[in-house]
Design a protein around this motif. Structure first.
Motif, short mmCIF file in Angstrom:
data_model
loop_
_atom_site.label_atom_id
_atom_site.label_comp_id
_atom_site.label_asym_id
_atom_site.label_seq_id
_atom_site.Cartn_x
_atom_site.Cartn_y
_atom_site.Cartn_z
N ARG A 6 -12.01 11.70 1.06
CA ARG A 6 -10.94 11.10 1.87
C ARG A 6 -11.35 9.71 2.34
O ARG A 6 -10.54 8.77 2.34
CB ARG A 6 -10.60 12.00 3.05
N GLU A 7 -12.61 9.56 2.76
CA GLU A 7 -13.09 8.26 3.22
C GLU A 7 -13.08 7.25 2.07
O GLU A 7 -12.69 6.09 2.25
CB GLU A 7 -14.50 8.40 3.79
N ALA A 8 -13.52 7.71 0.88
CA ALA A 8 -13.51 6.82 -0.28
C ALA A 8 -12.08 6.40 -0.65
O ALA A 8 -11.82 5.25 -1.01
CB ALA A 8 -14.19 7.49 -1.47
N GLN A 9 -11.13 7.35 -0.53
CA GLN A 9 -9.74 7.02 -0.82
C GLN A 9 -9.18 6.01 0.16
O GLN A 9 -8.41 5.11 -0.22
CB GLN A 9 -8.89 8.30 -0.81
N ARG A 10 -9.56 6.14 1.43
CA ARG A 10 -9.13 5.15 2.42
C ARG A 10 -9.68 3.78 2.07
O ARG A 10 -8.99 2.76 2.20
CB ARG A 10 -9.58 5.58 3.82
N GLU A 11 -10.94 3.73 1.63
CA GLU A 11 -11.54 2.45 1.23
C GLU A 11 -10.78 1.86 0.03
O GLU A 11 -10.48 0.67 -0.01
CB GLU A 11 -13.01 2.65 0.86
N VAL A 12 -10.47 2.73 -0.96
CA VAL A 12 -9.75 2.26 -2.14
C VAL A 12 -8.37 1.74 -1.75
O VAL A 12 -7.92 0.69 -2.23
CB VAL A 12 -9.63 3.39 -3.18
N ASN A 13 -7.67 2.45 -0.86
CA ASN A 13 -6.35 2.01 -0.42
C ASN A 13 -6.42 0.66 0.28
O ASN A 13 -5.57 -0.21 0.08
CB ASN A 13 -5.72 3.06 0.49
N ALA A 14 -7.44 0.49 1.13
CA ALA A 14 -7.59 -0.78 1.84
C ALA A 14 -7.88 -1.91 0.86
O ALA A 14 -7.32 -3.01 0.97
CB ALA A 14 -8.71 -0.67 2.88
N LEU A 15 -8.77 -1.64 -0.12
CA LEU A 15 -9.08 -2.68 -1.11
C LEU A 15 -7.88 -2.98 -1.99
O LEU A 15 -7.65 -4.14 -2.37
CB LEU A 15 -10.26 -2.22 -1.97
N ALA A 16 -7.08 -1.95 -2.30
CA ALA A 16 -5.87 -2.18 -3.10
C ALA A 16 -4.88 -3.05 -2.34
O ALA A 16 -4.25 -3.95 -2.93
CB ALA A 16 -5.23 -0.84 -3.48
N ALA A 17 -4.74 -2.80 -1.04
CA ALA A 17 -3.84 -3.63 -0.23
C ALA A 17 -4.32 -5.08 -0.19
O ALA A 17 -3.53 -6.02 -0.32
CB ALA A 17 -3.73 -3.06 1.18
N ARG A 18 -5.64 -5.25 -0.02
CA ARG A 18 -6.18 -6.61 0.01
C ARG A 18 -6.02 -7.29 -1.34
O ARG A 18 -5.71 -8.49 -1.41
CB ARG A 18 -7.67 -6.54 0.38
N LEU A 19 -6.21 -6.52 -2.42
CA LEU A 19 -6.03 -7.07 -3.76
C LEU A 19 -4.58 -7.51 -3.97
O LEU A 19 -4.32 -8.55 -4.59
CB LEU A 19 -6.42 -6.03 -4.81
N GLY A 20 -3.62 -6.73 -3.43
CA GLY A 20 -2.22 -7.13 -3.52
C GLY A 20 -1.96 -8.44 -2.81
O GLY A 20 -1.20 -9.29 -3.30
N GLU A 21 -2.57 -8.63 -1.64
CA GLU A 21 -2.40 -9.88 -0.91
C GLU A 21 -2.97 -11.06 -1.72
O GLU A 21 -2.34 -12.13 -1.80
CB GLU A 21 -3.11 -9.80 0.44
N LEU A 22 -4.15 -10.86 -2.31
CA LEU A 22 -4.75 -11.93 -3.10
C LEU A 22 -3.91 -12.23 -4.34
O LEU A 22 -3.79 -13.40 -4.74
CB LEU A 22 -6.18 -11.54 -3.51
N GLN A 23 -3.33 -11.19 -4.95
CA GLN A 23 -2.48 -11.42 -6.10
C GLN A 23 -1.25 -12.22 -5.72
O GLN A 23 -0.81 -13.11 -6.47
CB GLN A 23 -2.07 -10.07 -6.72
N ALA A 24 -0.69 -11.92 -4.53
CA ALA A 24 0.46 -12.69 -4.06
C ALA A 24 0.08 -14.15 -3.84
O ALA A 24 0.83 -15.07 -4.19
CB ALA A 24 1.01 -12.08 -2.78
N ASP A 25 -1.11 -14.38 -3.25
CA ASP A 25 -1.57 -15.76 -3.05
C ASP A 25 -1.76 -16.47 -4.40
O ASP A 25 -1.40 -17.65 -4.55
CB ASP A 25 -2.89 -15.78 -2.28
N ALA A 26 -2.33 -15.74 -5.37
CA ALA A 26 -2.54 -16.34 -6.69
C ALA A 26 -1.20 -16.68 -7.36
O ALA A 26 -1.05 -17.73 -7.99
CB ALA A 26 -3.35 -15.39 -7.58
N ASN A 27 -0.21 -15.79 -7.22
CA ASN A 27 1.11 -16.06 -7.78
C ASN A 27 1.74 -17.28 -7.13
O ASN A 27 2.39 -18.10 -7.80
CB ASN A 27 2.02 -14.84 -7.61
N ARG A 28 1.57 -17.40 -5.81
CA ARG A 28 2.13 -18.55 -5.10
C ARG A 28 1.47 -19.84 -5.58
O ARG A 28 2.14 -20.86 -5.81
CB ARG A 28 1.93 -18.39 -3.60
N LEU A 29 0.15 -19.81 -5.76
CA LEU A 29 -0.55 -20.99 -6.25
C LEU A 29 -0.14 -21.33 -7.67
O LEU A 29 -0.03 -22.51 -8.04
CB LEU A 29 -2.07 -20.77 -6.19
N ASN A 30 0.10 -20.30 -8.48
CA ASN A 30 0.53 -20.55 -9.85
C ASN A 30 1.90 -21.21 -9.88
O ASN A 30 2.15 -22.15 -10.64
CB ASN A 30 0.56 -19.24 -10.63
N ALA A 31 2.82 -20.72 -9.02
CA ALA A 31 4.15 -21.34 -8.94
C ALA A 31 4.04 -22.77 -8.43
O ALA A 31 4.73 -23.68 -8.92
CB ALA A 31 5.05 -20.51 -8.03
#
Length: 331
Positions: A99-124
């Protein structure tokens, strides 16, 4: 079978020790149920020993064997219970870790989504900058893989180090975004200035009939300072704005006839004179190349043409410096 007194006492001592050991063992595992039964068994055993010593000795030996088997069985049962409890504890610990590892994965996935959004904005943003600055395609393509390399041993990355790296990457993306936004504003302003700079002829497919500066006056001789450039035209030909701007005058001026004046917002004002008809009004926004009047011969004019002037910060200047110094030939 005859038993001597010493043998009998020895058998009794052995039996009593086994009974005592049994009672202690049972008391430790099943105290509430075993103690009364053991007490009754001990009482019956004592009575039997007193009444029938020989039989009692055999019974005691048999009981000892049975007690040994029972004790071993109880020990195995207790050991199994201990092992099952240990397995249950390990499973609970593994579940908590999962459960703790899944929480870590979920947090990292959310952060990765934010970085992907920033990368998309920079690409545009990069695509917009490519268009504005007229750069080659791919100059700001952040999705294109970048060649990297290196030698050395590879190790597992701790979760804390990964989170720290993602945080640093996020900060770098935000900083790059701010820098590109500033660059976009600068390029946009430059693009506005470029579009607001007089850079085209006020009429298509024409040629210059009179240049800027001193010339002979066409009405009676003498010299005259010509403030603009005259382009050959036929009455009704489209007169075009040479750059983006705002119409600040549309009407009649002495000597100029029907005039349109456009302020380009960067210290430059252009004037289009001798028109037969005006198509814009004061306050209109015009883009470079838009038709603003029809050519004519109103005012002090010898024939249909377009008189074009450029004023820079209130001073009239030679329009040819904005037209590349080359007159447009009539096709």
């Amino acid at each position: 079978m005859t038993l001597h007194s010493s043998d009998f006492q020895r058998f009794v001592h052995i039996a009593q020790r086994q009974l005592s050991a049994f009672v202690r063992h049972v008391r430790a595992n099943v105290r509430d149920r075993a103690i009364p039964a053991a007490r009754r068994a001990a009482e019956r055993g004592s009575a039997m020993i007193q009444q029938r010593p020989g039989v009692a000795a055999g019974v005691l030996l048999g009981c000892g064997a049975l007690l040994g088997v029972a004790g071993h069985s109880l020990f195995r049962s207790a050991e199994q219970q201990r092992l099952m409890a240990a397995v249950d504890a390990q499973q609970s610990q593994l579940e908590a870790t999962r459960r703790e590892a899944q929480r870590e994965v979920n947090a990292l996935a959310a952060r990765l989504g934010e970085l992907q959004a920033d990368a998309n904005r920079l690409n545009a943003l990069g695509e917009r900058l490519t268009r504005i600055a007229q750069l080659g395609d791919g100059e700001f393509d952040f999705q294109k893989p970048v060649g990297v390399g290196g030698a050395g041993p590879v190790r597992d990355m701790p979760a804390t180090e990964l989170r720290s790296g993602l945080g640093a990457l996020g900060a770098q993306l935000k900083s790059s975004g701010r820098q590109l936004t500033v660059l976009e504003a600068l390029l946009f302003n430059r693009e506005l200035d470029r579009h607001a700079m007089p850079s085209r002829a006020p009429i298509l497919n024409s040629y210059i009939t009179s240049g800027f500066g001193g010339r002979a006056d066409p009405f009676g001789g003498g010299s005259q300072n010509h403030k603009g450039v005259d382009f050959e035209a036929d009455t009704g030909d489209p007169v075009l704005a040479v750059a983006d701007g705002v119409v600040t005058y549309s009407g009649v001026r002495s000597g100029y006839g029907n005039v349109v004046e456009v302020d380009h917002g960067n210290g430059y004002v252009t004037r289009y004179a001798h028109n037969s008809r005006l198509l814009v009004q004061v306050g209109d926004l015009v883009r470079g190349g838009r038709e603003i009047a029809k050519a004519g011969s109103t005012g002090r004019s010898t024939g249909a043409h377009v008189h074009f002037e450029v004023w820079e910060n209130g001073v009239v200047v030679d329009p040819m410096q904005f037209l590349g110094g080359q007159p447009t030939k009539k096709g």
